[in-house]
Scaffold this motif. Sequence first.
Motif, PDB file in Angstrom:
ATOM      1  N   THR A 234      -5.664   6.959   5.258  1.00 27.49           N
ATOM      2  CA  THR A 234      -7.076   6.738   4.964  1.00 27.49           C
ATOM      3  C   THR A 234      -7.620   5.613   5.836  1.00 27.49           C
ATOM      4  O   THR A 234      -6.879   4.891   6.503  1.00 27.49           O
ATOM      5  CB  THR A 234      -7.247   6.353   3.485  1.00 27.49           C
ATOM      6  OG1 THR A 234      -6.504   5.145   3.250  1.00 27.49           O
ATOM      7  CG2 THR A 234      -6.715   7.454   2.570  1.00 27.49           C
TER       8      THR A 234
ATOM      9  N   GLU B  33      -6.528   1.562  -7.550  1.00 29.67           N
ATOM     10  CA  GLU B  33      -6.672   2.939  -7.084  1.00 29.67           C
ATOM     11  C   GLU B  33      -7.785   3.085  -6.064  1.00 29.67           C
ATOM     12  O   GLU B  33      -8.055   4.193  -5.591  1.00 29.67           O
ATOM     13  CB  GLU B  33      -6.894   3.861  -8.283  1.00 29.67           C
ATOM     14  CG  GLU B  33      -5.698   3.862  -9.241  1.00 29.67           C
ATOM     15  CD  GLU B  33      -5.902   4.739 -10.450  1.00 29.67           C
ATOM     16  OE1 GLU B  33      -6.983   5.376 -10.549  1.00 29.67           O
ATOM     17  OE2 GLU B  33      -4.999   4.802 -11.308  1.00 29.67           O
ATOM     18  N   ALA B  34      -8.414   2.005  -5.711  1.00 32.56           N
ATOM     19  CA  ALA B  34      -9.427   1.983  -4.643  1.00 32.56           C
ATOM     20  C   ALA B  34      -9.562   0.546  -4.171  1.00 32.56           C
ATOM     21  O   ALA B  34      -9.342  -0.393  -4.941  1.00 32.56           O
ATOM     22  CB  ALA B  34     -10.766   2.518  -5.140  1.00 32.56           C
TER      23      ALA B  34
ATOM     24  N   THR C  56      -3.156   2.067  -4.028  1.00 39.20           N
ATOM     25  CA  THR C  56      -2.708   3.449  -3.914  1.00 39.20           C
ATOM     26  C   THR C  56      -3.831   4.378  -4.367  1.00 39.20           C
ATOM     27  O   THR C  56      -5.003   3.970  -4.418  1.00 39.20           O
ATOM     28  CB  THR C  56      -1.411   3.660  -4.729  1.00 39.20           C
ATOM     29  OG1 THR C  56      -0.907   4.980  -4.492  1.00 39.20           O
ATOM     30  CG2 THR C  56      -1.620   3.458  -6.216  1.00 39.20           C
ATOM     31  N   GLN C  57      -3.481   5.614  -4.714  1.00 39.14           N
ATOM     32  CA  GLN C  57      -4.448   6.611  -5.154  1.00 39.14           C
ATOM     33  C   GLN C  57      -4.134   7.012  -6.592  1.00 39.14           C
ATOM     34  O   GLN C  57      -2.997   6.854  -7.050  1.00 39.14           O
ATOM     35  CB  GLN C  57      -4.385   7.838  -4.239  1.00 39.14           C
ATOM     36  CG  GLN C  57      -4.769   7.563  -2.805  1.00 39.14           C
ATOM     37  CD  GLN C  57      -4.506   8.763  -1.911  1.00 39.14           C
ATOM     38  OE1 GLN C  57      -3.431   9.352  -1.963  1.00 39.14           O
ATOM     39  NE2 GLN C  57      -5.480   9.121  -1.093  1.00 39.14           N
TER      40      GLN C  57
ATOM     41  N   SER D 238       0.851  -1.194   0.000  1.00 34.67           N
ATOM     42  CA  SER D 238       0.000   0.000   0.000  1.00 34.67           C
ATOM     43  C   SER D 238       0.878   1.232   0.000  1.00 34.67           C
ATOM     44  O   SER D 238       1.918   1.261   0.662  1.00 34.67           O
ATOM     45  CB  SER D 238      -0.942   0.012   1.206  1.00 34.67           C
ATOM     46  OG  SER D 238      -0.220   0.030   2.423  1.00 34.67           O
TER      47      SER D 238
ATOM     48  N   ARG E 141      -0.931   9.190  -7.188  1.00 29.96           N
ATOM     49  CA  ARG E 141       0.315   8.449  -7.000  1.00 29.96           C
ATOM     50  C   ARG E 141       0.514   7.419  -8.109  1.00 29.96           C
ATOM     51  O   ARG E 141       1.622   7.230  -8.609  1.00 29.96           O
ATOM     52  CB  ARG E 141       0.334   7.773  -5.621  1.00 29.96           C
ATOM     53  CG  ARG E 141       0.569   8.747  -4.476  1.00 29.96           C
ATOM     54  CD  ARG E 141       0.759   8.001  -3.160  1.00 29.96           C
ATOM     55  NE  ARG E 141       1.300   8.887  -2.139  1.00 29.96           N
ATOM     56  CZ  ARG E 141       0.582   9.668  -1.357  1.00 29.96           C
ATOM     57  NH1 ARG E 141      -0.741   9.657  -1.476  1.00 29.96           N
ATOM     58  NH2 ARG E 141       1.158  10.455  -0.468  1.00 29.96           N
TER      59      ARG E 141
ATOM     60  N   LEU F 214      -0.231   4.837   0.569  1.00 25.00           N
ATOM     61  CA  LEU F 214      -1.411   5.622   0.900  1.00 25.00           C
ATOM     62  C   LEU F 214      -1.145   6.575   2.059  1.00 25.00           C
ATOM     63  O   LEU F 214      -0.320   6.291   2.925  1.00 25.00           O
ATOM     64  CB  LEU F 214      -2.558   4.692   1.322  1.00 25.00           C
ATOM     65  CG  LEU F 214      -3.166   3.759   0.276  1.00 25.00           C
ATOM     66  CD1 LEU F 214      -4.018   2.703   0.961  1.00 25.00           C
ATOM     67  CD2 LEU F 214      -3.996   4.549  -0.730  1.00 25.00           C
TER      68      LEU F 214
END
Length: 500
Positions: free
Chosen positions: A65, A129-130, A108-109, A60, A112, A62
């Motif tokens: 979150t 991404e989610a 990740t997002q 991860s 990124r 991140l």
Amino acid sequence: MIPLDPVPRPLDHLLLRGRPEDVALIERDDVLTFAQAEQAVARLAGWLSTLAEPGARIASWLPKTRTACLLPLAAARAGMAHVPINPALRRAQVAHILADSDAVALLTQPARAATLEAGDVPAGASVYEAAGEGDALPPSDADPRDLAALLYTSGSTGRPKGVMLSHANLWLGAISVANYLKLDQDDRVLAVLPLSFDYGQNQLLSTWAAGAAVAPLDYLTARDVVKAVERVGATTLAGVPPLWVQLLDAEWPDAAIRPLRRLTNSGGALGTRLVRELRGRFPAAELYAMYGLTEAFRSTFLDPVLVDVHPDAVGTAIPFAEVMVVRPDGTRADRGEPGELVHAGPLVAQGYWRDPERTGLRFRPAPEWSSAGGVAVWSGDTMVEGQDGLLRFVGRDDEMIKSAGNRISPAEIEEAVLDGAEAREAVAVGVPDDRLGQAIAVAVAGNPAGEAALRARLKAVLPSFQQPARYLWLDALPRNANGKLDRAALTRTLRGEGGV
């Protein structure tokens, strides 16, 4: 104070320790009770189980979150090992961790993910991404000796290496800290440290072990921390020395000071001045000084009743840890005699991921006279046990740079410096700095006219905490009799002690 149960359990069972109706996770606009957090972990684990087989590594990258907070438990429930990556790292460093860990997935997002280039993600791995949700998985029956996490930490040479932590390592670490900090169900812990650090991740795990609530916070300024303490009514705040310096410079309304019961410090010595200033600003809060290393989680803590009288001490062994001061010949050092700190017991990690050579150097049999026995971590740090029975840090035997609570590999900085055309040779060292503990200074062979270009390039490839503060430009770097770069002479020069 929670009881010191020495029997480890699967890591995902932590949320079962809280009362279902009590708050476990405080977000800015929402809260999760222990029951809700348990259900979220179960569904996240169900989704992870569709991505790979048990034993796989899930990475991860991140900020703090909800997913980042629950992922360590969800990965454990799915039988996988979690690889948290510091959100401050750049893509090249992320690529190294992904390749080294052989991660099958990166969570990740979008912003990124967009920075990653072809080849950064291992073949066959996927980027998400989610997070998704799957069928809820029941609490696991994992062997506590199974691998639960890889925490990447810089070594004195080379790139970051993954420290292998079992369910038992993380479980017993959480129980130990919750016990000696005397966390209770009505506590609220403000988690400001990165979750990729053992100290940062333990903010979550020890809080939940006590059945208390944790409030994760990503902050830009000290003022953000002050406001968050007041907003959530935080009773506990963990930090590293540079953060405490910033927080002492901030304005603290009484409403923010009043709820704080305890402050905890690791990642560098506080020193007499900071201890006195923190005690003056937060007189009702207990101040815990601690010492640790990722390879054994944490080794010592100083009882808060002693901090005013012994601000230079790091205390005595935490529960479940055996710490020893050892002479070079392997015998026990006398009180007042410096020696290497050796840590034995169930908090000792399983070694470095796929690196038997470096594992063999750091993880070696405990001294014959050790009560715990087994494999111990030989820290490379010099300590002395005073006549009062308290341990005090003397120095670091390796060449690690410790800046703003981060352990930084000189070799990684040197590699980045030499990746361009500005310098021919480079040696990075830590130099004393009032705010950071140590700042990064680099001696380089090359033309000083290239410094602006070098600084601009490093800003794009290294995180802020790895940026050199200053450079020493020389026509050539000195060498010793063996033809190697004379690091000792350059270190003395960069620290203003003469030498070159």
